[in-house]
Motif scaffolding. Structure first.
Motif, short mmCIF file in Angstrom:
data_model
loop_
_atom_site.label_atom_id
_atom_site.label_comp_id
_atom_site.label_asym_id
_atom_site.label_seq_id
_atom_site.Cartn_x
_atom_site.Cartn_y
_atom_site.Cartn_z
N TRP A 201 -48.38 -36.93 -2.39
CA TRP A 201 -49.10 -36.21 -1.55
C TRP A 201 -49.03 -37.17 -0.52
CZ3 TRP A 201 -53.57 -38.09 1.21
CH2 TRP A 201 -53.94 -37.70 1.82
N ASP A 202 -48.51 -37.80 0.79
CA ASP A 202 -48.28 -38.80 1.76
C ASP A 202 -48.55 -38.33 3.33
OD1 ASP A 202 -47.29 -40.98 2.39
OD2 ASP A 202 -45.11 -40.81 2.21
N PRO A 203 -49.84 -38.93 3.68
CA PRO A 203 -50.00 -38.27 4.89
C PRO A 203 -49.01 -39.53 5.83
CG PRO A 203 -51.94 -40.40 3.79
CD PRO A 203 -50.43 -39.65 2.84
N PHE A 205 -46.24 -39.48 5.93
CA PHE A 205 -44.14 -38.69 5.53
C PHE A 205 -44.04 -38.79 7.34
CE2 PHE A 205 -41.66 -35.15 5.67
CZ PHE A 205 -40.84 -35.36 4.68
N SER A 206 -42.98 -38.99 7.45
CA SER A 206 -42.69 -38.46 8.49
C SER A 206 -40.80 -38.37 8.84
CB SER A 206 -42.79 -39.80 9.35
OG SER A 206 -41.75 -41.01 9.26
N THR A 250 -47.68 -31.30 -1.12
CA THR A 250 -46.16 -32.19 -1.38
C THR A 250 -45.31 -30.81 -2.29
OG1 THR A 250 -47.94 -33.71 -3.02
CG2 THR A 250 -46.01 -33.63 -3.41
N LEU A 253 -43.64 -31.26 1.21
CA LEU A 253 -42.15 -32.27 1.47
C LEU A 253 -41.12 -32.76 0.31
CD1 LEU A 253 -45.19 -35.67 1.58
CD2 LEU A 253 -44.89 -33.17 3.31
N ASP B 180 -55.23 -39.16 7.29
CA ASP B 180 -55.14 -39.09 5.67
C ASP B 180 -56.54 -39.03 5.22
OD1 ASP B 180 -56.42 -40.79 7.48
OD2 ASP B 180 -55.59 -42.73 6.00
N SER B 206 -44.26 -35.38 11.55
CA SER B 206 -45.03 -36.60 10.46
C SER B 206 -46.06 -34.97 9.61
CB SER B 206 -46.10 -37.02 11.43
OG SER B 206 -46.19 -36.30 12.47
N TYR B 207 -46.17 -35.78 8.63
CA TYR B 207 -47.57 -35.04 7.93
C TYR B 207 -48.48 -34.55 9.11
CZ TYR B 207 -50.63 -33.50 4.82
OH TYR B 207 -51.50 -32.90 3.87
N SER B 208 -48.61 -35.42 9.97
CA SER B 208 -50.22 -34.50 10.43
C SER B 208 -49.34 -33.71 11.18
CB SER B 208 -50.22 -35.99 12.20
OG SER B 208 -50.95 -36.81 11.05
N THR B 260 -45.69 -24.56 2.77
CA THR B 260 -47.27 -25.03 3.15
C THR B 260 -47.76 -24.61 4.13
OG1 THR B 260 -47.08 -26.42 5.71
CG2 THR B 260 -46.49 -27.67 2.98
#
Lengths: 348, 348
Positions: A201-203, A205-206, A250, A253, B180, B206-208, B260
């Motif tokens: 889990w990677d906040p 991530f980009s 996750t 991703l 996060d 991004s994750y966001s 997701t």
């Protein structure tokens, strides 16, 4: 799933692999238990109580427990779960706790267990952060002085890699130029010491992280892609206002990296092929004398069925009686109980 | 695929859907043409030359051209491509240009065409950025005063949505808190005016952004997920040093959102089910009198076969003679030519 998540009052977290749009089934226990009681008579699924369940576990020597939906929901302990674990230990059963959540290390998890009144030692916890490190150790070449990991993940995996003596780049920190042009992408240097990309889990991530991961997987022959889990989404909430939602897991991703790199990930958590054989071999379990206790059909119960374990489903999590009744006989858990308490002969 | 990519000398860009680890096949034209010549005699795949190819297109009234690998490679024009297009137009054939690249709008593409000496009008260009806007227009409800789009994409899609009168949020700019922690994710407000999430190549992914897209798709019933394309990776390079690599494509971002959110995307580009019926209906083509000219088997030729078009593959792109020979007869293009020039009766 930052550390801070553990401090969010009554909120809940739980992995979910096969959610459909707008539907999520994290149960309110009272409702579920009422539904279970009401439908037992007419149903072909039998719910065992605290008088009938323990006998079924007589020959079981090891019990693997899922956590969220079994021992707790969010930060709320399931009634009599601490006493049930104590009783099962007293009967001489070995217990292990298995979670697909990658945000915490085993050591960080012990705090959560103890905060909820659950006795535990760190070595009894099998978190997917730990699994990633254990997998690399089992593969070989990643110990001290060995190959490095490119980590797209958070503190849990960082701590477990460090504990296993595995060097990594990335994690919470991976400064990269913003890759919105070819020049930036062409200038990226591949680090030839990297032997695996590990995804949790990677906040952070980009797209830039995706480029970096993909380029290493494409350009370094044999570079592994390791997924701490492939859960699609995790429940969060309800908040104090009763609002609840699903947070991207996750698995999303991992899917992005698989698609763009052309490399298939190995899933080291529940749901993947590696975990159970590893546990059986490491701990010397005998499958037929090992039980798995979990609230998810697609991970916990599926894993148990695949491995020939005794499968136990407590109705305190995401699986409803209706879902059980809709299953073919062969896919149903061996034991369905109102809660984990019944397995130890305790009232829920 | 920022605007700046167009100014990178001899570098090449091209969509690729099914790349394997470390292998990419963007051809050096001399090598490919030599290989083609050498293997023709022994091969069951016949390469038509400028004397034999035009006859096969006698009854064709409309020609759909892929761009990269057909008309140009990166910023290098294919020899005699401008003259070939002029000759085909002179013969009364209608031409359209179809590209899965979403980073540019149709207007921006005209600059690229004209810079390479190719005559074109913006309305002849069918870029996947345009397709996304056209798809939403065809669905209805997205015009002026209608529903909004949440755009994970770049200038190309921004410009096409604007040209179609469709409001959007996101694109190059989508300020979001760093997600996060659960609080940030619970605090996100769903915008009820959003009717579709559109995904293009997005260097700001991004994750966001994934959270924001996923929450809208899960919490707004009927919210659409539109993929400008699902290409896995795009070639970049070689650079002046001869180095080349694969850049993650839009397909990876789409996969992450699909997994997701639990919502399946509609792919509006080549490779998806929407484009060809739309083009046939919009332009009033007759499929059997329409040819598609492309260098990719899995998008261009597949699309043509599905739609009953005349399929033409020039050997100036990613597909080699060896790949053609390995195909079953039914999956081979109707015409294989050394380059687009041959289709117009010109020497390559």
């Amino acid at each position: 799933m930052a550390h801070s998540l553990a401090a969010k009052g009554s909120w809940r977290l739980g992995g979910a692999r096969n959610q459909l749009r707008g539907s999520w089934t994290a149960g309110r226990p009272a409702t579920i238990l009422q539904a279970a009681a009401a439908s037992t008579a007419a149903s072909s699924v039998r719910v065992l109580d605290e008088r009938t369940a323990p006998e079924k576990l007589r020959d079981v020597t090891t019990m693997l427990f899922d956590c969220d939906g079994v021992l707790w929901r969010g930060n709320e302990i399931i009634h009599h779960a601490p006493e049930a674990l104590r009783e099962l230990r007293r009967q001489g059963k070995r217990v292990l706790f298995i979670t697909n959540n990658s945000s915490k290390s085993r050591v960080a998890y012990t705090d959560k267990f103890r905060g909820l009144g659950l006795d535990v030692e760190a070595h009894e916890i099998v978190s997917s952060s730990y699994c990633a490190a254990a997998y690399l150790t089992s593969v070989g070449g990643f110990g001290p002085g060995g190959k490095k990991v490119l980590l797209l993940g958070w503190t849990g995996v960082e701590e477990e890699l460090t504990a296993a003596g595995i060097n990594f780049v990335g994690g919470r920190h991976l400064p990269l130029p913003h890759m919105d042009n070819i020049q930036a992408m062409m200038d990226l240097r591949v680090d030839p010491d990297i032997g695996a990309v590990v995804v949790g889990w990677d906040p952070n991530f980009s797209y830039s992280r995706l480029v970096y991961a993909s380029i290493h997987l494409r350009e370094l022959p044999g570079c592994l892609l390791v997924a701490t889990n492939t859960d699609h989404a995790d429940h969060i909430g309800p908040s104090p206002t009763g609002h609840a939602r699903m947070m991207p897991g996750t698995g999303g991703l991992v899917a992005a990296i698989e698609v763009t790199s052309g490399v298939k990930a190995i899933n080291v958590a529940k749901g993947g092929p590696w975990l159970l054989p590893y546990l059986l071999s490491k701990y010397g379990f005998e499958a037929s004398r090992t039980a798995i206790v979990g609230d998810r059909l697609d991970t916990d119960i599926h894993l148990g069925k695949e491995g020939g374990l005794v499968t136990c489903l407590p109705l305190t999590g995401v699986t409803t009686m209706a879902a059980l009744e809709a299953l073919p006989e062969a896919e149903r858990p061996d034991l369905v109980v109102p809660s984990v308490a019944a397995l130890a002969g305790l009232q829920p």
